[in-house]
Design a protein around this motif. Structure first.
Motif, PDB file in Angstrom:
ATOM      1  N   ALA B 128      52.161  44.392  41.390  1.00  0.00           N
ATOM      2  CA  ALA B 128      51.330  44.208  42.586  1.00  0.00           C
ATOM      3  C   ALA B 128      50.730  42.801  42.607  1.00  0.00           C
ATOM      4  CB  ALA B 128      50.222  45.259  42.613  1.00  0.00           C
ATOM      5  N   MET B 129      50.301  42.328  41.433  1.00  0.00           N
ATOM      6  CA  MET B 129      49.716  40.990  41.367  1.00  0.00           C
ATOM      7  C   MET B 129      50.786  39.912  41.595  1.00  0.00           C
ATOM      8  SD  MET B 129      47.068  39.153  41.163  1.00  0.00           S
ATOM      9  CE  MET B 129      45.744  40.253  40.649  1.00  0.00           C
ATOM     10  N   GLU B 131      53.386  40.219  43.401  1.00  0.00           N
ATOM     11  CA  GLU B 131      53.633  40.246  44.861  1.00  0.00           C
ATOM     12  C   GLU B 131      52.562  39.418  45.566  1.00  0.00           C
ATOM     13  OE1 GLU B 131      55.978  42.559  46.439  1.00  0.00           O
ATOM     14  OE2 GLU B 131      55.528  41.444  48.282  1.00  0.00           O
ATOM     15  N   ARG B 132      51.303  39.626  45.154  1.00  0.00           N
ATOM     16  CA  ARG B 132      50.189  38.947  45.820  1.00  0.00           C
ATOM     17  C   ARG B 132      50.281  37.428  45.693  1.00  0.00           C
ATOM     18  NH1 ARG B 132      43.614  39.638  45.200  1.00  0.00           N
ATOM     19  NH2 ARG B 132      43.184  37.769  46.412  1.00  0.00           N
ATOM     20  N   ARG B 136      57.289  37.416  43.773  1.00  0.00           N
ATOM     21  CA  ARG B 136      58.149  38.606  43.771  1.00  0.00           C
ATOM     22  C   ARG B 136      59.624  38.240  43.555  1.00  0.00           C
ATOM     23  NH1 ARG B 136      60.507  42.101  42.860  1.00  0.00           N
ATOM     24  NH2 ARG B 136      60.960  44.111  43.815  1.00  0.00           N
ATOM     25  N   ALA B 157      48.904  34.805  38.210  1.00  0.00           N
ATOM     26  CA  ALA B 157      49.031  36.275  38.226  1.00  0.00           C
ATOM     27  C   ALA B 157      48.576  36.851  36.894  1.00  0.00           C
ATOM     28  CB  ALA B 157      50.477  36.663  38.510  1.00  0.00           C
ATOM     29  N   LEU B 187      45.396  30.668  47.270  1.00  0.00           N
ATOM     30  CA  LEU B 187      45.307  31.905  46.462  1.00  0.00           C
ATOM     31  C   LEU B 187      43.995  31.923  45.670  1.00  0.00           C
ATOM     32  CD1 LEU B 187      48.945  32.214  45.074  1.00  0.00           C
ATOM     33  CD2 LEU B 187      47.738  33.954  46.406  1.00  0.00           C
ATOM     34  N   SER B 190      41.241  32.800  47.832  1.00  0.00           N
ATOM     35  CA  SER B 190      41.184  34.226  48.179  1.00  0.00           C
ATOM     36  C   SER B 190      40.578  35.047  47.036  1.00  0.00           C
ATOM     37  CB  SER B 190      42.572  34.745  48.570  1.00  0.00           C
ATOM     38  OG  SER B 190      43.386  34.891  47.432  1.00  0.00           O
ATOM     39  N   GLU B 194      36.845  37.277  46.908  1.00  0.00           N
ATOM     40  CA  GLU B 194      36.662  38.645  46.402  1.00  0.00           C
ATOM     41  C   GLU B 194      35.592  38.708  45.314  1.00  0.00           C
ATOM     42  OE1 GLU B 194      40.564  39.926  45.233  1.00  0.00           O
ATOM     43  OE2 GLU B 194      41.314  39.625  47.268  1.00  0.00           O
TER      44      GLU B 194
END
Lengths: 194, 255
Positions: B128-129, B131-132, B136, B157, B187, B190, B194
């Motif tokens: 998942a990370m 991908e973020r 990928r 990642a 990135l 972002s 968070e």
């Protein structure tokens, strides 16, 4: 930056009023090179005073009135002349280099003070640029010519500020040695200019 | 709000030949959750030393490094290792990961497995990370076969997969082209949004794009430019108010 000419260019494209012209200019320049709205208003005043633009209509939203300006024939010619003028490269020989060139030992403390201030000013100017969101994820493919111009302009401005900061930092390093030791070790100087 | 990270009066000296050089002098810095700070400085100005001390890899001669209320410059190696597995994540070796998993997926899953998570769960979270961060495409590639820009994403990642509170990265984007650098910085931005506190270094102003706080090392002192201006409020070449950070910590007017 000749903001007045850019405002004229926007009015030549299509008529506009103060707030609208400021928004359109901000979009073209990007947030890092944006100019204050007051500068746009003073440009309008100057362009109107010289007869390059004229009032073409007034619109109202509630009690707020917007004065729309259009380009006069003389204004269009003046703008076209500006576009055709060759762009002059600004001289590399700036005041700061001249001051540094005139240095003698007695002036080191004063120059150190000035360069410390310059370092902070460069840093603050860079911060004003870097604060904006990175653009990579906002870019379409292919990129519009206007967006390409904005990205290149912003990148060039940042290169310029970065070069200024690095020059000031290197100079400060040399001045600190000069203040502490009365001279500059050769390896320190070569490290600074390499 | 109390700071997540505080450097308080940090001083570091090195012996260089017969000379003793002060690399950091009385450096203080407060970083809160969500801060994205960049130290912009040239070679040999002490930015890597600053990050290594911040991460707890080096001890300062004077001063303290407080993380979440604890002085991490004096904790045991075991406590420090535990912090580095989860709460404080570092990319100190530029974009080149220090420990290579066989593939990108296994590599990114490493810190989770080291923290006790099972292989399946670790790889699910790692995927998942990956991908973020936009990696990928090369999830099954060997880390050693990746280009610089790909390694930077993989390193990011791996650093972020355990959900750190503080991320430290040294010149992570300096070797990347404009688009890749901008993308990696977006990135980082972002993650900061968070709530991750981020401290990075850059040798070039382009490596600081997107950060919310900009600092530099000047003759061993840390100084910060305020970034409080709103768009268009002043021309961009107007320096505005500037504050020496070693003299006035954030929000303060002096000592």
């Amino acid at each position: 930056m000749p903001v007045k000419h850019a405002v004229m260019g926007l009015i030549v494209e299509r008529p506009g009023y103060g707030y609208d012209l400021h928004n359109r200019l901000s979009h073209r320049l990007g947030p890092r090179l944006a100019v204050p709205e007051a500068t746009v208003h003073s440009s309008i005043k100057s362009l109107r005073g010289s007869g390059h633009i004229e009032v073409v209509r007034r619109s109202f939203r509630g009690e707020q009135a917007a004065i729309w300006y259009g380009a006069t024939e003389g204004g269009r010619d003046w703008y076209a002349d500006w576009l055709d003028e060759p762009v002059v490269r600004e001289p590399v020989r700036r005041e700061v280099y001249l001051k540094f060139a005139m240095i003698d030992a007695t002036r080191v403390p004063r120059l150190l003070e000035q360069f410390r201030r310059l370092e902070l000013e460069c840093l603050a100017a860079i911060a004003a640029h870097t604060r904006a969101r990175p653009l990579a994820d906002e870019l379409s493919d292919p990129v519009t010519l206007q967006m390409a111009a904005r990205l290149l302009n912003e990148s060039g401005a940042l290169d310029h500020l970065n070069a200024d900061l690095m020059f000031v930092k290197r100079t400060l390093g040399v001045l600190r040695w000069a203040e502490a030791e009365g001279s500059v070790p050769r390896d320190k100087l070569l490290e600074a200019v390499s | 709000m109390s700071a997540l990270l505080s450097l308080i009066g940090v001083t570091k000296r090195y012996a260089r030949g017969v000379r003793e050089v002060t690399v950091l002098s009385d450096v203080s810095l407060d970083l809160e959750a969500g801060d994205f700070a960049c130290v912009l400085a040239g070679r040999g100005e002490g930015k890597t030393t600053l990050l290594e001390i911040t991460a707890g890899y080096r001890a300062p001669e004077e001063g303290r490094v407080m993380f979440a209320g604890r002085d991490i410059s004096t904790v045991t190696d075991r406590v420090r290792s535990r912090l580095h597995r989860s709460e404080i994540r570092c990319v100190l070796n530029r974009s080149v990961p220090v420990v290579h998993g066989e593939t990108v997926l296994k590599h990114v899953a490493l810190p989770l497995m080291a923290g006790g998570a099972g292989i399946r769960e670790s790889q699910r979270l790692a995927a998942a990370m990956i991908e973020r961060v936009g990696a990928r495409e090369y999830i099954d590639a060997r880390v050693s076969d990746l280009a610089d820009s790909e390694r930077a994403r993989v390193a990011l990642a791996q650093a972020c997969v355990p959900g750190p509170r503080l991320l430290i990265a040294d010149e992570m984007t300096d070797t990347l082209d404009l688009i890749e650098r901008s993308s990696v910085l977006a990135l980082l931005q972002s993650f900061a949004r968070e709530g991750v506190a981020i401290l990075i270094t850059a040798a070039d102003a382009h490596g600081a794009v997107g950060c919310s706080r900009l600092l530099t090392l000047s003759g061993s002192e840390l100084v910060e430019a305020p970034v409080t201006r709103t768009e268009g409020e002043k021309p961009s070449n107007d320096p505005g108010e500037v504050v020496p950070f070693t003299r006035a910590r954030r929000g303060g007017g002096g000592e």
